[in-house]
Design an enzyme around this catalytic site. Structure first.
Site, short mmCIF file in Angstrom:
data_model
loop_
_atom_site.label_atom_id
_atom_site.label_comp_id
_atom_site.label_asym_id
_atom_site.label_seq_id
_atom_site.Cartn_x
_atom_site.Cartn_y
_atom_site.Cartn_z
N LYS A 280 -40.52 -23.42 45.27
CA LYS A 280 -40.38 -23.42 43.82
C LYS A 280 -40.96 -24.70 43.23
O LYS A 280 -41.01 -25.72 43.90
CB LYS A 280 -38.89 -23.37 43.45
CG LYS A 280 -38.22 -22.04 43.62
CD LYS A 280 -36.77 -22.12 43.18
CE LYS A 280 -36.02 -20.81 43.41
NZ LYS A 280 -36.58 -19.68 42.65
N ARG A 354 -32.32 -10.88 48.03
CA ARG A 354 -32.29 -9.45 48.37
C ARG A 354 -32.34 -9.24 49.88
O ARG A 354 -31.81 -8.26 50.40
CB ARG A 354 -33.45 -8.74 47.66
CG ARG A 354 -34.81 -9.25 48.04
CD ARG A 354 -35.91 -8.86 47.05
NE ARG A 354 -35.82 -9.57 45.77
CZ ARG A 354 -36.64 -9.38 44.74
NH1 ARG A 354 -37.63 -8.49 44.84
NH2 ARG A 354 -36.50 -10.05 43.62
N1 BES Z 1 -32.42 -17.56 42.95
C1 BES Z 1 -33.62 -17.06 42.42
C2 BES Z 1 -33.45 -16.40 41.07
C3 BES Z 1 -33.06 -17.29 39.92
C4 BES Z 1 -34.00 -17.88 39.12
C5 BES Z 1 -31.73 -17.47 39.60
C6 BES Z 1 -33.63 -18.64 38.05
C7 BES Z 1 -31.36 -18.23 38.54
C8 BES Z 1 -32.32 -18.82 37.75
C9 BES Z 1 -34.20 -16.01 43.35
O1 BES Z 1 -33.96 -16.19 44.69
C10 BES Z 1 -35.68 -16.05 43.17
O2 BES Z 1 -36.26 -17.05 43.48
N2 BES Z 1 -36.26 -14.95 42.70
C11 BES Z 1 -37.66 -14.88 42.48
C12 BES Z 1 -38.10 -13.51 42.90
C13 BES Z 1 -39.60 -13.36 42.96
C14 BES Z 1 -40.19 -14.22 44.03
C15 BES Z 1 -39.92 -11.91 43.20
C16 BES Z 1 -37.94 -15.11 41.01
O3 BES Z 1 -37.14 -14.70 40.16
O4 BES Z 1 -38.94 -15.74 40.71
MN MN Z 2 -35.41 -17.50 45.58
#
Ligand code: BES
Ligand code: MN
Ligand code: ZN
Length: 504
Positions: A280, A354
């Site tokens: 990230k 997931r």
């Molecule tokens: N934990 C994150 C989602 C999230 C983002 C929660 C911001 C709270 C605030 C999750 O694991 C994630 O990183 N999801 C990705 C999915 C994508 C790679 C398909 C996302 O939302 O970017």
């Molecule tokens: Mn994630």
């Protein structure tokens, strides 16, 4: 914190401050009544007409006459026709925070005429009281655990009072039960706010184990060895990049006949989500210590449900991992095998929630559950979709979804349904495995999360999915008076309300 309910006249309440409440439409009469009671102390206030009883308006003043408390707060509830449970929560929380600012810690709150409010909003006396007490209790949390000099002094004695003996029993019960529920919410907030160096999967499991003993539910913890033995490929692979080993928690509460099938709550327990190899960006990454908000909601629900002794059987499943990049981390392009044997192509290691939930949702089938509800901070897209107001609701059972929706309206932990049409399935097709862990970039991200999970639940049981990425933690613009910076504890009150309705 000591908490009491008393049937007493306002002048007989002994506290540093007593709070009296009034609707805007009856504010003049109420001030007059108080003024007579306090021997003219409110005359200057009435002359200025500064206090109108508008919503959340408060004044604190000093009162004379034969009274056990010299400070009086008057709180406005706004127009009585527009009252709601949420308005009560917010009004009592605003009043509480004003008293916190004055450093008063022994406080008393008047309960308004419950029958009158019931005649407007058609909720039970105990539901109205619950909202009032939630406003007070939930406003008393602080995130300053690691700060030695803390300015915020939460209340240490709270009295709720009315001079009407009409609802003594139900009021005393509602105050007691709401304390249990609010404590569970605050425990969830505390867990979520805990930094990831303090709360690894292992520490998380230890905490829940300890807490369960007092609350009256059972916890079994699978360590990494057991997780390997069981071939929980999702949990194993996501946790591979971290030095902190995974845990898989099973919470059990039997409030009904042992033979009765349980409801299962599944909570995403990512104690830190760096994104892994699909790292990230730095900005905002610190919030990912709260990526176990779903797990915290499940723990909070167990705390409350077992202390309330609800007549329901409940299983909680929490896969707890840390998602980190390293030489041992799982990588984009990897193909992994979940607990059920379904193969997953890892497109993006940041779609890790997931992947661990897949194992837990498969495991849930072992219980032949009445229904399964998962709760997870799953997709940033939920924020794009809802802002920070609502959680995404998906699932395969309309009746269950309807019940969750209703519980959401009542608790104001609101949800909004999104579709899981089969037409979306093809967006997650993989050339090398049975499913990919992401869909096409920027297309229906939250729904894609649900579509992925659907592959693992099928129609094995009634199922609902709550994506709480949008509501798990707050931002300045959308924070309400009974919330605090950081974690919200979202889901605890929603689950307790739902399970109350599902129990018997
Ligand atoms: N934990 C994150 C989602 C999230 C983002 C929660 C911001 C709270 C605030 C999750 O694991 C994630 O990183 N999801 C990705 C999915 C994508 C790679 C398909 C996302 O939302 O970017
Ligand atoms: Mn994630
Ligand atoms: Zn995550």
């Amino acid at each position: 914190m000591k908490i009491k309910f008393e049937v007493k006249k306002i002048k007989d309440i002994r506290a540093e401050v007593v709070t009296s409440v009034t609707f805007e439409d009856s504010s003049d009469q109420k001030l007059q009544w108080l003024n007579t009671l306090y021997k003219g102390s409110l005359e200057p206030l009435m002359e200025t007409k500064d206090f109108k009883g508008s919503v959340n308006q408060t004044i604190v003043t000093y009162v004379g006459g034969e009274t056990k408390s010299k400070r009086l707060q008057v709180l406005g509830l706004g127009n009585s026709k527009e009252i709601s449970l949420e308005k009560l929560r917010i009004a009592y929380a605003s009043a509480s925070k004003k008293l916190n600012a004055l450093k008063l810690t022994s406080v008393a709150f008047e309960i308004p005429d419950l029958s009158f409010i019931k005649s407007i909003i058609n909720h039970s006396h105990s539901d109205i009281l619950q909202a009032i007490c939630e406003g007070v209790f939930l406003s008393q949390y602080t995130t300053k655990k690691y700060v030695s000099k803390n300015d915020f002094a939460p209340f240490d004695e709270i009295v709720f009072f009315t001079d009407s003996p009409k609802y003594t029993k139900e009021a005393a019960d509602a105050v007691k039960n709401t304390r249990i529920i609010s404590d569970a919410v605050l425990m969830a907030r505390e867990l979520e706010n805990e930094p990831s160096n303090m709360l690894t999967p292992e520490k998380f499991a230890e905490f829940v184990k300890k807490s369960s003993v007092k609350a009256g539910y059972n916890v079994t913890v699978f360590d990494e060895k057991k997780i390997y033995q069981l071939n929980m490929g999702g949990v194993i692979n996501v946790s591979k990049g971290s030095n902190n080993p995974p845990r898989f928690l099973i919470l059990q509460y039997f409030g009904s006949n042992k033979s009765e099938k349980p409801y299962v709550l599944v909570g995403k327990g990512v104690t830190f989500d760096s994104g892994g190899i699909s790292l990230k960006p730095a900005q905002g990454m610190e919030a990912m210590k709260m990526d176990m908000g779903g797990a915290a909601a499940v723990v909070g629900a167990f705390e409350a449900v077992s202390k309330l002794k609800l007549r329901v059987n409940l299983i909680g499943l929490i896969p707890a991992v840390e998602n980190m990049p390293s030489g041992t981390a799982y990588k984009p392009g990897d193909v992994i095998k979940s607990y059920s044997g379904i193969t997953i192509e890892i497109d993006n290691t940041d779609a890790e929630g997931r992947v661990i939930l897949a194992d837990a949702l498969d495991y849930a089938a072992n219980y032949k559950p009445k229904a399964v509800i998962d709760i997870c901070t799953l997709t940033g897209a939920a924020i794009i979709c809802f802002g920070h107001l609502l959680a995404g609701l998906m699932g395969n059972d309309s009746e269950l979804k309807k019940k969750i929706f209703n519980a959401g309206e009542k608790t104001y932990e609101r949800v909004w349904e999104m579709p899981l049409y089969d037409d979306y399935d093809k967006l997650m097709k993989s050339d090398v495995a049975e499913i990919k862990n992401t869909g096409p970039s920027r297309q229906a991200g939250t729904i894609m999360g649900g579509i992925f999970l659907k592959k693992f639940t099928g129609d094995k049981y009634p199922w609902a999915h709550l994506d709480i990425a949008s509501v798990g933690f707050n931002v300045a613009e959308s924070i309400t008076e009974y919330q605090t910076p950081g974690a919200t504890g979202y889901g605890v009150r929603l689950f307790v309300e739902l399970l109350k309705n599902l129990s018997h």
